[in-house]
Enzyme design. Structure first.
Site, PDB file in Angstrom:
ATOM      1  N   ASP A 228       0.819  -1.227   0.000  1.00 16.51           N
ATOM      2  CA  ASP A 228       0.000   0.000   0.000  1.00 16.51           C
ATOM      3  C   ASP A 228       0.846   1.268   0.000  1.00 16.51           C
ATOM      4  O   ASP A 228       0.428   2.304   0.509  1.00 16.51           O
ATOM      5  CB  ASP A 228      -0.937   0.013   1.222  1.00 16.51           C
ATOM      6  CG  ASP A 228      -1.923  -1.131   1.168  1.00 16.51           C
ATOM      7  OD1 ASP A 228      -2.330  -1.617   2.236  1.00 16.51           O
ATOM      8  OD2 ASP A 228      -2.245  -1.568   0.040  1.00 16.51           O
TER       9      ASP A 228
HETATM   10  N1  LIG Z   1       2.530  -6.475  -3.097  1.00 20.15           N
HETATM   11  C1  LIG Z   1       1.366  -5.853  -2.851  1.00 20.15           C
HETATM   12  N2  LIG Z   1       0.228  -6.574  -2.778  1.00 20.15           N
HETATM   13  C2  LIG Z   1      -0.954  -5.940  -2.519  1.00 20.15           C
HETATM   14  C3  LIG Z   1      -0.966  -4.548  -2.324  1.00 20.15           C
HETATM   15  C4  LIG Z   1       0.259  -3.815  -2.413  1.00 20.15           C
HETATM   16  O1  LIG Z   1       0.292  -2.574  -2.273  1.00 20.15           O
HETATM   17  N3  LIG Z   1       1.393  -4.503  -2.673  1.00 20.15           N
HETATM   18  N4  LIG Z   1      -2.165  -3.944  -2.038  1.00 20.15           N
HETATM   19  C5  LIG Z   1      -3.150  -4.752  -1.383  1.00 20.15           C
HETATM   20  C6  LIG Z   1      -3.841  -4.005  -0.388  1.00 20.15           C
HETATM   21  N5  LIG Z   1      -4.880  -4.667   0.321  1.00 20.15           N
HETATM   22  C7  LIG Z   1      -6.169  -4.266   0.079  1.00 20.15           C
HETATM   23  O2  LIG Z   1      -6.379  -3.175  -0.459  1.00 20.15           O
HETATM   24  C8  LIG Z   1      -4.545  -5.700   1.217  1.00 20.15           C
HETATM   25  C9  LIG Z   1      -3.547  -5.526   2.179  1.00 20.15           C
HETATM   26  C10 LIG Z   1      -3.224  -6.582   3.039  1.00 20.15           C
HETATM   27  C11 LIG Z   1      -3.884  -7.786   2.931  1.00 20.15           C
HETATM   28  C12 LIG Z   1      -3.518  -8.942   3.793  1.00 20.15           C
HETATM   29  O3  LIG Z   1      -2.909  -8.777   4.849  1.00 20.15           O
HETATM   30  N6  LIG Z   1      -3.892 -10.130   3.335  1.00 20.15           N
HETATM   31  C13 LIG Z   1      -3.499 -11.384   4.042  1.00 20.15           C
HETATM   32  C14 LIG Z   1      -4.481 -12.494   3.768  1.00 20.15           C
HETATM   33  C15 LIG Z   1      -5.884 -12.081   4.135  1.00 20.15           C
HETATM   34  C16 LIG Z   1      -6.890 -13.196   3.780  1.00 20.15           C
HETATM   35  O4  LIG Z   1      -6.437 -14.307   3.433  1.00 20.15           O
HETATM   36  O5  LIG Z   1      -8.085 -12.912   3.868  1.00 20.15           O
HETATM   37  C17 LIG Z   1      -2.149 -11.834   3.464  1.00 20.15           C
HETATM   38  O6  LIG Z   1      -1.936 -11.612   2.238  1.00 20.15           O
HETATM   39  O7  LIG Z   1      -1.405 -12.472   4.222  1.00 20.15           O
HETATM   40  C18 LIG Z   1      -4.861  -7.942   1.969  1.00 20.15           C
HETATM   41  C19 LIG Z   1      -5.210  -6.895   1.125  1.00 20.15           C
HETATM   42  C20 LIG Z   1      -3.436  -5.986  -2.151  1.00 20.15           C
HETATM   43  N7  LIG Z   1      -2.125  -6.655  -2.432  1.00 20.15           N
END
Ligand SMILES: Nc1nc2c(c(=O)[nH]1)N[C@@H](CN(C=O)c1ccc(C(=O)N[C@@H](CCC(=O)O)C(=O)O)cc1)CN2
Length: 284
Positions: A228
């Protein structure tokens, strides 16, 4: 719609750039339909975007790029030429929430978004019927929380197979690995449901509730390996009060998220976004 070539440029700032580009186009009778430029005095950097009537030039977009290259080299300029007759191929990614995906699909279906959508990829089955109603292939690629590598390997395979020019994360709730982010630099667009840099990561509305903010918001940004923290494309906010619960914020935030994502995607499709470092210039 009139076929247009878009010439998008950025270079170290100096006097005479606009004149050099305009003279080059005039030399070949190029009709400029829209011209934007911006000098970042702090960075000493110049940004420019021209829309040229394709039929006014005696050559193709590819030839235009070839003819312009020596001028760009002389100006230490990076540039790109695009052709409105060549639609970008945008792969959408989603999880369970439907509002942003449904909004993008509806805008595409009505012709408001000039792109092709070769497929939609999701880590859940929930939105298959919505996607297939639009006649678009839906790929369910589950995530094993203990080993996410197979999920992202399949995503990369599908992205390559469908020749994606861009990805849109329409409330896709997984963090992309560096390898995937670097496949499409400044071509992966995310809608984050907070007014960044506040409340990065998961559950931003819960974070907002905890903090007691009076504004919530949405941010459309390019995705990088820094969560983000990629270049911001567009943002908006919604007023809330002490009376609003997290559920109220989720409801109030949806329209904001949809509008901001659609605006950001349209600007990307129209080549209106220039990235320099971790910031954007948007010729909206
Ligand atoms: N490399 C990146 N990937 C993503 C970004 C980014 O900026 N760089 N933006 C997202 C942001 N987001 C939603 O808007 C988002 C942020 C964090 C998570 C998260 O912690 N997800 C967990 C799993 C959650 C689940 O399984 O329900 C994880 O990945 O461990 C999700 C969304 C999107 N990706």
């Amino acid at each position: 719609m009139e076929r247009v070539y878009r010439l998008v440029m950025s270079s170290p700032d100096r006097v005479g750039i606009v004149a050099r580009v305009a003279s080059f186009l005039a030399q070949y009778n190029g009709s400029i339909l829209e011209a934007n430029h911006h000098a970042d005095l702090e960075q000493g950097w110049f940004f420019m975007r021209n829309e040229i009537k394709a039929s006014s030039l005696p050559f193709s977009a590819g030839k235009l790029a070839e003819m312009f290259a020596p001028i760009a080299a002389d100006l230490d300029m990076t540039f790109e030429v695009t052709d409105t007759d060549v639609k970008k191929r945008v792969v959408l990614m989603c999880s369970r929430d439907s509002h942003c995906l449904a909004d993008i699909l509806n805008r595409w279906h009505s012709g408001d978004l000039p792109c092709d959508i070769p497929c939609v990829i999701s880590n859940h089955e929930d939105l298959r019927s919505l996607v297939e109603w639009h006649g678009i292939p839906f790929f369910h690629v589950p995530v094993d929380p203990s080993n996410k590598a197979p999920h992202f390997a399949e995503v990369e395979r599908l992205v390559a197979e469908h020749k994606a020019d861009a990805l849109v994360l329409a409330r896709y709730m997984q963090i992309l690995p560096e390898a995937l982010c670097s496949l499409l630099p400044n071509k992966i667009i995310n809608i984050h449901h907070s007014f960044l840099p506040s409340f990065i990561g998961a559950r931003p509305y819960h974070q907002a509730q905890e903090r007691g903010v009076k504004l919530i918001g949405a941010t459309c940004h390019y995705v990088t390996s820094d969560l983000d923290a990629g270049p911001i494309i567009d943002q908006d906010v919604v007023r809330i009060s002490h009376r609003d619960t997290v559920e109220d914020m989720v409801r109030l935030g949806k329209d904001c998220e949809k509008t901001v994502l659609a605006r950001g995607l349209r600007w990307h499709l129209e080549d209106r976004i220039l990235v320099h470092g971790n910031k954007t210039v948007v010729f909206s």
